[in-house]
Design a protein around this motif. Structure first.
Motif, PDB file in Angstrom:
ATOM      1  N   VAL A 193       0.838  -1.199   0.000  1.00 31.90           N
ATOM      2  CA  VAL A 193       0.000   0.000   0.000  1.00 31.90           C
ATOM      3  C   VAL A 193       0.875   1.252   0.000  1.00 31.90           C
ATOM      4  CG1 VAL A 193      -1.670   1.325   1.363  1.00 31.90           C
ATOM      5  CG2 VAL A 193      -1.993  -1.140   1.045  1.00 31.90           C
ATOM      6  N   GLY A 194       1.934   1.243   0.778  1.00 35.33           N
ATOM      7  CA  GLY A 194       2.835   2.399   0.829  1.00 35.33           C
ATOM      8  C   GLY A 194       3.454   2.706  -0.517  1.00 35.33           C
ATOM      9  N   ALA A 195       3.887   1.676  -1.218  1.00 36.77           N
ATOM     10  CA  ALA A 195       4.476   1.870  -2.546  1.00 36.77           C
ATOM     11  C   ALA A 195       3.430   2.398  -3.522  1.00 36.77           C
ATOM     12  CB  ALA A 195       5.073   0.565  -3.059  1.00 36.77           C
ATOM     13  N   LEU A 196       2.207   1.926  -3.391  1.00 37.72           N
ATOM     14  CA  LEU A 196       1.133   2.396  -4.273  1.00 37.72           C
ATOM     15  C   LEU A 196       0.817   3.865  -4.022  1.00 37.72           C
ATOM     16  CD1 LEU A 196      -1.208  -0.690  -4.089  1.00 37.72           C
ATOM     17  CD2 LEU A 196       0.082   0.071  -6.075  1.00 37.72           C
ATOM     18  N   LYS A 197       0.777   4.246  -2.767  1.00 35.42           N
ATOM     19  CA  LYS A 197       0.512   5.656  -2.446  1.00 35.42           C
ATOM     20  C   LYS A 197       1.611   6.545  -3.013  1.00 35.42           C
ATOM     21  CE  LYS A 197      -2.288   4.966   1.685  1.00 35.42           C
ATOM     22  NZ  LYS A 197      -2.411   5.161   3.137  1.00 35.42           N
ATOM     23  N   ALA A 198       2.844   6.103  -2.889  1.00 34.66           N
ATOM     24  CA  ALA A 198       3.962   6.876  -3.442  1.00 34.66           C
ATOM     25  C   ALA A 198       3.865   6.947  -4.965  1.00 34.66           C
ATOM     26  CB  ALA A 198       5.294   6.255  -3.020  1.00 34.66           C
ATOM     27  N   SER A 199       3.558   5.829  -5.598  1.00 35.24           N
ATOM     28  CA  SER A 199       3.429   5.811  -7.061  1.00 35.24           C
ATOM     29  C   SER A 199       2.310   6.731  -7.524  1.00 35.24           C
ATOM     30  CB  SER A 199       3.147   4.390  -7.557  1.00 35.24           C
ATOM     31  OG  SER A 199       4.287   3.589  -7.440  1.00 35.24           O
ATOM     32  N   TYR A 200       1.186   6.689  -6.816  1.00 35.27           N
ATOM     33  CA  TYR A 200       0.066   7.543  -7.195  1.00 35.27           C
ATOM     34  C   TYR A 200       0.440   9.015  -7.023  1.00 35.27           C
ATOM     35  CZ  TYR A 200      -4.600   9.503  -7.574  1.00 35.27           C
ATOM     36  OH  TYR A 200      -5.687  10.247  -7.974  1.00 35.27           O
ATOM     37  N   HIS A 201       1.094   9.340  -5.922  1.00 34.70           N
ATOM     38  CA  HIS A 201       1.510  10.722  -5.685  1.00 34.70           C
ATOM     39  C   HIS A 201       2.434  11.198  -6.816  1.00 34.70           C
ATOM     40  CE1 HIS A 201       2.879  14.331  -3.657  1.00 34.70           C
ATOM     41  NE2 HIS A 201       4.114  13.952  -3.888  1.00 34.70           N
ATOM     42  N   HIS A 202       3.431  10.376  -7.172  1.00 33.72           N
ATOM     43  CA  HIS A 202       4.350  10.758  -8.250  1.00 33.72           C
ATOM     44  C   HIS A 202       3.607  10.878  -9.581  1.00 33.72           C
ATOM     45  CE1 HIS A 202       7.911  10.626  -5.806  1.00 33.72           C
ATOM     46  NE2 HIS A 202       7.677   9.371  -5.447  1.00 33.72           N
ATOM     47  N   ALA A 203       2.679   9.976  -9.832  1.00 31.97           N
ATOM     48  CA  ALA A 203       1.909  10.021 -11.079  1.00 31.97           C
ATOM     49  C   ALA A 203       1.087  11.303 -11.153  1.00 31.97           C
ATOM     50  CB  ALA A 203       1.004   8.797 -11.190  1.00 31.97           C
ATOM     51  N   VAL A 204       0.431  11.659 -10.061  1.00 31.30           N
ATOM     52  CA  VAL A 204      -0.372  12.888 -10.028  1.00 31.30           C
ATOM     53  C   VAL A 204       0.512  14.102 -10.291  1.00 31.30           C
ATOM     54  CG1 VAL A 204      -1.706  14.417  -8.506  1.00 31.30           C
ATOM     55  CG2 VAL A 204      -2.204  11.963  -8.566  1.00 31.30           C
ATOM     56  N   GLN A 205       1.680  14.133  -9.687  1.00 29.53           N
ATOM     57  CA  GLN A 205       2.598  15.255  -9.896  1.00 29.53           C
ATOM     58  C   GLN A 205       3.026  15.353 -11.355  1.00 29.53           C
ATOM     59  OE1 GLN A 205       3.145  17.597  -7.547  1.00 29.53           O
ATOM     60  NE2 GLN A 205       1.676  16.358  -6.412  1.00 29.53           N
ATOM     61  N   LYS A 206       3.319  14.216 -11.978  1.00 31.41           N
ATOM     62  CA  LYS A 206       3.738  14.208 -13.384  1.00 31.41           C
ATOM     63  C   LYS A 206       2.592  14.631 -14.300  1.00 31.41           C
ATOM     64  CE  LYS A 206       7.333  10.748 -12.789  1.00 31.41           C
ATOM     65  NZ  LYS A 206       7.737   9.349 -13.030  1.00 31.41           N
ATOM     66  N   VAL A 207       1.385  14.157 -14.008  1.00 30.53           N
ATOM     67  CA  VAL A 207       0.223  14.543 -14.815  1.00 30.53           C
ATOM     68  C   VAL A 207      -0.018  16.042 -14.671  1.00 30.53           C
ATOM     69  CG1 VAL A 207      -2.297  14.322 -15.001  1.00 30.53           C
ATOM     70  CG2 VAL A 207      -0.875  12.273 -14.842  1.00 30.53           C
ATOM     71  N   LYS A 208       0.042  16.522 -13.437  1.00 24.82           N
ATOM     72  CA  LYS A 208      -0.154  17.956 -13.180  1.00 24.82           C
ATOM     73  C   LYS A 208       0.896  18.787 -13.938  1.00 24.82           C
ATOM     74  CE  LYS A 208      -0.374  21.243  -9.380  1.00 24.82           C
ATOM     75  NZ  LYS A 208      -0.220  21.430  -7.935  1.00 24.82           N
ATOM     76  N   TYR A 209       2.141  18.368 -13.860  1.00 21.56           N
ATOM     77  CA  TYR A 209       3.226  19.077 -14.549  1.00 21.56           C
ATOM     78  C   TYR A 209       2.966  19.097 -16.070  1.00 21.56           C
ATOM     79  CZ  TYR A 209       7.829  20.366 -16.264  1.00 21.56           C
ATOM     80  OH  TYR A 209       8.858  20.984 -16.914  1.00 21.56           O
ATOM     81  N   TYR A 210       2.599  17.952 -16.610  1.00 22.91           N
ATOM     82  CA  TYR A 210       2.335  17.857 -18.049  1.00 22.91           C
ATOM     83  C   TYR A 210       1.198  18.802 -18.445  1.00 22.91           C
ATOM     84  CZ  TYR A 210       1.349  15.940 -22.650  1.00 22.91           C
ATOM     85  OH  TYR A 210       1.147  15.785 -24.005  1.00 22.91           O
ATOM     86  N   LEU A 211       0.117  18.774 -17.682  1.00 18.83           N
ATOM     87  CA  LEU A 211      -1.043  19.613 -18.013  1.00 18.83           C
ATOM     88  C   LEU A 211      -0.707  21.095 -17.924  1.00 18.83           C
ATOM     89  CD1 LEU A 211      -3.874  17.623 -16.223  1.00 18.83           C
ATOM     90  CD2 LEU A 211      -3.327  17.641 -18.664  1.00 18.83           C
TER      91      LEU A 211
END
Length: 178
Positions: A156-174
């Protein structure tokens, strides 16, 4: 419905009936889950077909340790990730994947996206494979981290970290591709 399918799965003589119900009940959800990962209707159909082949081949070994939909999502996610890896091997050095993805989005009769939705999907396509899977399961499927942990076989911890990084990358791209 899942309980009904679980009962059918307990009787080997009813595996075909259980499989038919699985296809009927889960096809649309699995299709859209896969589609968000591979992005092409034809590829999603291929991946879904491979998913159901694996489900059929392994239906006798399903023990019910996890929820049925979790087991199905795990198979579909792994098939989608395998497909993505195979597609990446086909790209030659210098291919512009974003241009390819943009062309597939704009020319896809099944994609009715407006510009913002198309941009979101391009941002998601740019994520590393595992982050893309986590983002799709959390954002689109609204799956809980505990369930995602079973699907992706990750903590679960790794998933939360992955989701956080993914959101940041999506936000940056947008923000940087207006």
């Amino acid at each position: 419905m899942e309980d009904e399918i679980q009962l059918l799965l307990q009787d080997k003589a009813k595996h075909r009936q259980a499989f038919d119900k699985i296809v009927k009940v889960y096809s649309e959800r699995l299709y859209w889950h896969v589609r968000r990962m591979v992005h092409s209707h034809d590829d999603a159909d291929d991946v879904l077909q491979n998913t159901y082949i694996k489900v059929w081949r392994n239906i006798a070994s399903y023990r019910g340790d996890s929820k049925l939909y979790t087991w199905l999502y795990r198979i579909a996610t792994n098939e989608a990730l395998n497909h993505i890896r195979q597609q990446k091997r086909l790209y030659k050095v210098g291919d512009d994947v974003d241009t390819e993805n943009q062309a597939s989005l704009s020319g896809d009769a099944y994609f009715d996206g407006e510009a913002a939705e198309a941009k979101l999907h391009l941002a998601i396509q740019g994520l590393p494979d595992k982050q893309r899977a986590v983002f799709n399961l959390k954002y689109f499927e609204e799956m809980k981290y505990e369930e995602m942990s079973e699907v992706l076989e990750t903590s679960v911890g790794a998933l939360k970290a992955s989701y956080h990084h993914a959101v940041q990358k999506v936000k940056y791209y947008l923000e940087n591709n207006e």
